[in-house]
Design an enzyme around this catalytic site. Sequence first.
Site, PDB file in Angstrom:
ATOM      1  CG  ASP A 101      -1.833   1.156   1.339  1.00 56.11           C
ATOM      2  OD1 ASP A 101      -1.926   1.933   0.376  1.00 56.11           O
ATOM      3  OD2 ASP A 101      -2.474   1.320   2.400  1.00 56.11           O
ATOM      4  CG  ASP A 283      -3.621   4.703  -1.865  1.00 59.59           C
ATOM      5  OD1 ASP A 283      -2.793   3.861  -1.464  1.00 59.59           O
ATOM      6  OD2 ASP A 283      -4.727   4.870  -1.327  1.00 59.59           O
TER       7      ASP A 283
END
Length: 394
Positions: A101, A283
Site C-alpha cells: 500500500d 495509492d
Amino acid sequence: MVVFSKVTAAVFGLATIASAAPAPPTRKGFTVQQQARPAQKKQVNLPAMYAHALTKFGGSVPESVKVAASKGSAVTTPEAGDVEYLTPVNVGGTVMNLDFDTGSADLWVFSGELPASETSGHSVYKPGRTASKLPGGSWQISYGDGSSASGDVYKDTVVVGGVTAHGQAVEAAAQISSQFLQDKNNDGLLGLAFSSLNTVQPQPQTTFFDTVKSSLDRPLFAVTLKHNAPGSFDFGYIDHSKYTGEIAYTDVDNSQGFWSFTADGYSIGGGQSSGSSISGIADTGTTLLLLDDNVVSDFYQHVEGAQNSDEYGGYVFPCSAKVPSFTTIIGGYKAVTPGKLINYGPVTDGSSTCYGGIQSSGGVGQNIFGDIFLKSQFVVFDSEGPRLGFAAQA
C-alpha cells in the site's frame, strides 16, 4: 492509510524516526510478484468501500454514502472467475500474504494476540526468537466506516523477495474490527508511503522500503499492477521491458507523507484537454479513482444514463453503456485509463446497473489515483527528488 497521529521524537533538536537495518551486502535490486488467490464468494459493499477510501485520507463521507453503506444497497458478489492478488512476505519466519500500500506507512499483520476465532484461515504472526517487543510501542488505525485495528509493536526480521530487513517494525494486531475479518486471503498490509506517515507511538518507525533502500542500487521501486492478472513490485531498479515509450517524471510533494503529485490536466474519450491541473496521491491501497466533483460530473456527462445515486451512494450507469477513457496529462505524457476499468461492475448480483470506478473525492481535499488508474500504468516511485515516473505498460 490516514494519518491518525504524527508523533515526533526530538534528539539534539532534530525530528527522528526509528530505523531498522538492512542485511548486507548491497545488491542491485529485486522483484516480488503478486500471487493469484482464488476469490471467495464474499459480498462487497460498494458504498462502504467508497466510504473507506474517503476516510483513509481524513475526508468526510457524504450522508447519502453513509446511508447506502449501512443499508447494503449496493452489495455484490465477485464472479467465480475473479481472483485476488497479494504478495508473499516472510514476517518473523511466517509467510504472510500482504497488500502493498503506497498510501500508508505501517506494516501490520494478523497476530497470535487475536482470538483464535478471528484468525481462522489466516497466516498468523507469532513473535519468536528473532523478535523483540518495542517497549511502550503501540499503534491504532480507525476509519469513518467503523473499521479499526490496534495492537503492539515488535522488531523482527522481514524478508521480501530475498532481501532481509533486521529489526523491522512489525505491528501485531491485538484488536481488529469485523470489516477486516471478511477477507480470509489477506493477512495484513505493508505500507510504502514515506516513514513520516507511520502511526507507531511514541516514535514513528521506518517502512520496509526505507529500511532496505540503502542496500539497493537505486532508492526506488516500480509498480506494475494488472487487470485480471498478477502484478509486480520491482525494488532498486527499472525493468525497461515492462513499459513502452519514455518515462515522464513529475515532482512529489511528500510534506504529508504521501506520494502526492500534480497532473497538468485531463481529457475524456480522447477529446480536448481541460487544462485544469489535478493534484493527487498515487495509492495502490485504494481501489477507486477519486477526483474533484467538477471533473467527475464532466466525465459522467459522457456516459449515457449515468447518475449520482443516493440509493447506491455514488455514480452509477447502465451496464450496457459505452464508457469513455479518462486521460490524465502529466507533462507531455498522456496516461489513459480505459473505459473497461472504469466500469467497476454491477451494483448487486445480476443487476443491469453498474458502479463507476471514478467517484468524487468529496471532503478529502485532494484526488486519489487508486488502482483504477494504476492498472494501466507503469509507475516509478523514486525517493530521490522525490519524484514519480509514469509510462504506458508494455
